[in-house]
Scaffold this motif. Structure first.
Motif, PDB file in Angstrom:
ATOM      1  N   UNK A 199       8.653   7.102  11.933  1.00 22.76           N
ATOM      2  CA  UNK A 199       9.700   6.520  11.153  1.00 22.76           C
ATOM      3  C   UNK A 199      10.453   7.063  10.281  1.00 22.76           C
ATOM      4  N   UNK A 200      11.731   6.953  10.228  1.00 27.11           N
ATOM      5  CA  UNK A 200      12.691   7.686   9.201  1.00 27.11           C
ATOM      6  C   UNK A 200      12.170   6.978   8.173  1.00 27.11           C
ATOM      7  N   UNK A 201      11.744   7.818   7.059  1.00 27.51           N
ATOM      8  CA  UNK A 201      11.828   7.584   5.433  1.00 27.51           C
ATOM      9  C   UNK A 201      10.132   7.257   5.227  1.00 27.51           C
ATOM     10  N   UNK A 202       9.432   7.416   6.269  1.00 29.84           N
ATOM     11  CA  UNK A 202       7.925   6.822   5.963  1.00 29.84           C
ATOM     12  C   UNK A 202       7.436   7.738   5.007  1.00 29.84           C
ATOM     13  N   UNK A 203       7.838   8.918   4.654  1.00 30.56           N
ATOM     14  CA  UNK A 203       7.364  10.001   3.783  1.00 30.56           C
ATOM     15  C   UNK A 203       7.371   9.316   2.476  1.00 30.56           C
ATOM     16  N   UNK A 204       8.289   8.298   2.220  1.00 26.26           N
ATOM     17  CA  UNK A 204       8.512   7.787   1.047  1.00 26.26           C
ATOM     18  C   UNK A 204       7.329   6.566   0.734  1.00 26.26           C
ATOM     19  N   UNK A 205       6.713   6.564   1.793  1.00 28.95           N
ATOM     20  CA  UNK A 205       5.518   5.192   1.496  1.00 28.95           C
ATOM     21  C   UNK A 205       4.305   5.793   1.905  1.00 28.95           C
ATOM     22  N   UNK A 206       3.890   6.918   1.458  1.00 27.73           N
ATOM     23  CA  UNK A 206       2.815   7.543   1.503  1.00 27.73           C
ATOM     24  C   UNK A 206       1.631   6.901   0.815  1.00 27.73           C
ATOM     25  N   UNK A 207       2.203   6.317  -0.376  1.00 27.71           N
ATOM     26  CA  UNK A 207       1.015   5.407  -1.333  1.00 27.71           C
ATOM     27  C   UNK A 207       0.395   4.438  -0.488  1.00 27.71           C
ATOM     28  N   UNK A 208       1.246   3.813   0.359  1.00 23.08           N
ATOM     29  CA  UNK A 208       0.485   2.740   1.418  1.00 23.08           C
ATOM     30  C   UNK A 208      -0.807   3.423   1.999  1.00 23.08           C
ATOM     31  N   UNK A 209      -0.340   4.589   2.598  1.00 25.44           N
ATOM     32  CA  UNK A 209      -1.836   5.045   3.348  1.00 25.44           C
ATOM     33  C   UNK A 209      -2.979   5.593   2.443  1.00 25.44           C
ATOM     34  N   UNK A 210      -2.353   6.078   1.145  1.00 25.89           N
ATOM     35  CA  UNK A 210      -3.666   6.776   0.478  1.00 25.89           C
ATOM     36  C   UNK A 210      -4.275   5.571  -0.178  1.00 25.89           C
ATOM     37  N   UNK A 211      -3.639   4.365  -0.218  1.00 30.51           N
ATOM     38  CA  UNK A 211      -4.533   3.225  -0.677  1.00 30.51           C
ATOM     39  C   UNK A 211      -5.268   3.380  -2.168  1.00 30.51           C
ATOM     40  N   UNK A 212      -4.493   3.899  -2.981  1.00 30.56           N
ATOM     41  CA  UNK A 212      -5.370   4.092  -4.482  1.00 30.56           C
ATOM     42  C   UNK A 212      -6.347   5.200  -4.532  1.00 30.56           C
ATOM     43  N   UNK A 213      -6.919   5.830  -3.415  1.00 33.31           N
ATOM     44  CA  UNK A 213      -7.727   7.105  -3.504  1.00 33.31           C
ATOM     45  C   UNK A 213      -7.134   8.013  -4.234  1.00 33.31           C
ATOM     46  N   UNK A 214      -7.848   9.100  -4.866  1.00 24.84           N
ATOM     47  CA  UNK A 214      -7.343  10.384  -5.301  1.00 24.84           C
ATOM     48  C   UNK A 214      -6.952  11.392  -4.302  1.00 24.84           C
ATOM     49  N   UNK A 215      -5.703  11.638  -4.497  1.00 26.04           N
ATOM     50  CA  UNK A 215      -5.022  12.286  -3.308  1.00 26.04           C
ATOM     51  C   UNK A 215      -4.668  13.817  -3.899  1.00 26.04           C
TER      52      UNK A 215
END
Ligand SMILES: NC(=O)c1ccc[n+]([C@@H]2O[C@H](COP(=O)([O-])OP(=O)(O)OC[C@H]3O[C@@H](n4cnc5c(N)ncnc54)[C@H](O)[C@@H]3O)[C@@H](O)[C@H]2O)c1
Ligand SMILES: [Zn+2]
Length: 347
Positions: free
Chosen positions: A22-38
């Motif tokens: 999806x175009x722009x999905x890199x800006x929504x990385x936090x949704x995938x990290x889900x609060x874990x330490x990254x």
């Protein structure tokens, strides 16, 4: 989702994950990290383009930057990552984000597979090759002085995030090199990838979706390379020889392009397919700006280099060839004279 966006589910031997395009999905990385330490691992080229913004989007996590280039895909680089992961306090619940081309994906993926016996991995491929090839299939690893990809692991990611927008900064040569692998996938299983209309930057999302799907289908059926996955080596026996004999002056994708042409001509010469197959492959390469000639590398030296191919058991030649479009076949024992004749024809 925009019309070209797609979620591709992938079944693996121990679960499943999704490839999000999806175009722009890199800006929504936090949704995938889900609060874990990254921790983000990237390289010095991609860090200023996308790495720093991603770090900010995650509220300021650690950003590990490796130098740019295949020659840094080493155990020494990975050892450096381990130290930084410890310093960043990444524990078993943490996640490594591999942001970059295939070199970053393979190196960071290998670190994620081995650090603390394995932590979560998000693949965010930024080159066309990494999107359609290296980020799919779970293989990660590094090179040794004795050869490429000699140390590695199978490591399935939690998810793959493909943002076609990042292709706008990709150097044209890297676009062409990724295109060679997409053309390979077209020859293997999806004729629409051979349509020139799809191979333009504004159709990138659709091109990536179709090319990814081809690899997903193959690796799902053969996750550990027991059989069908060998088809993905179409053109690659020749490509590896060209890379080696040229002292790596040829980029991998350029060598794959002409390797596809050698495979197509050899297939026709052996009576496996009609002349329309090599004709179309030649046209596509030319139109993409990929080489269609071997350019003076001695045919005998190329043949000798193929002998070191790990897939040639006891020195018996083994090629992936085409019985027609989308009809790959593994052929063993092709005579040296036939191969040399094709190579000579492409000098
Ligand atoms: N694991 C697998 O299954 C698999 C499959 C195929 C290839 N590979 C590996 O992948 C590697 C090749 O990957 P590659 O072709 O991506 O090379 P790469 O990682 O070196 O990237 C190519 C170049 O493009 C730059 N780049 C990447 N994304 C960019 C962007 N969006 N904008 C600007 N510049 C960008 C990189 O910094 C680099 O200079 C090889 O090491 C190969 O062995 C692995
Ligand atoms: Zn390849």
């Amino acid at each position: 989702m925009a019309h070209a966006d797609a979620d591709i589910p992938v079944k693996t031997p121990d679960g499943s994950y999704t490839i999000h395009i999806a175009a722009g999905i890199r800006q929504h990385i936090a949704d995938k990290v889900g609060g874990r330490r990254a921790v983000i691992i990237t390289n010095e080229t991609v860090a200023p383009l996308y790495g720093e913004a991603m770090r900010d989007a995650l509220g300021g996590c650690a950003l590990i930057t490796m130098p740019d280039g295949e020659r840094y895909k080493t155990l020494a680089t990975v050892a450096g990552f381990y130290g930084e992961l410890v310093r960043a306090g990444l524990d078993r619940s943490g996640v490594v984000i591999a942001l970059g081309g295939g070199v970053v994906g393979d190196s960071a993926g290998f670190a994620a597979a081995t650090y603390l016996r394995g932590v979560r991995l998000l693949q965010v491929p930024t080159s066309l090759l990494a999107m359609v090839d290296s980020s799919v299939g779970g293989k990660v690893g590094v090179d040794l002085p004795g050869g490429k990809n000699l140390v590695g692991a199978f490591k399935q990611p939690d998810a793959v995030l493909i943002d076609p927008e990042v292709l706008t900064t990709l150097p044209p040569k890297e676009w062409r090199c990724g295109m060679a692998e997409a053309i390979k996938h077209g020859l293997l299983a999806d004729h629409s990838l051979l349509d020139p209309a799809l191979r333009t930057p504004d159709r990138a999302a659709e091109l990536v979706r179709r090319a990814v799907q081809v690899k997903v289908d193959v690796v799902q059926r053969d996750p550990f390379e027991a059989g069908e996955r060998a088809h993905l080596n179409l053109g690659h026996t020749f490509a590896h020889a060209i890379e080696q004999v040229s002292g790596y002056a040829w980029a991998h994708g350029e060598a794959v392009g002409v390797g596809l042409l050698v495979a197509a001509h050899l297939s026709h010469r052996l009576g496996l397919c009609g002349e329309e197959v090599p004709a179309l492959v030649g046209d596509i390469l030319a139109e993409t700006g990929l080489p269609t000639r071997i350019g003076g590398l001695p045919s005998g030296a190329l043949w000798a280099a193929m002998h070191t191919d790990k897939k040639w058991a006891a020195g018996v030649s083994r090629f992936v060839l085409l019985r027609g479009f989308q009809q790959p076949v593994v052929v063993e024992g092709v005579a040296e004279s036939e191969v040399l004749a094709v190579l000579e024809g492409l000098q």
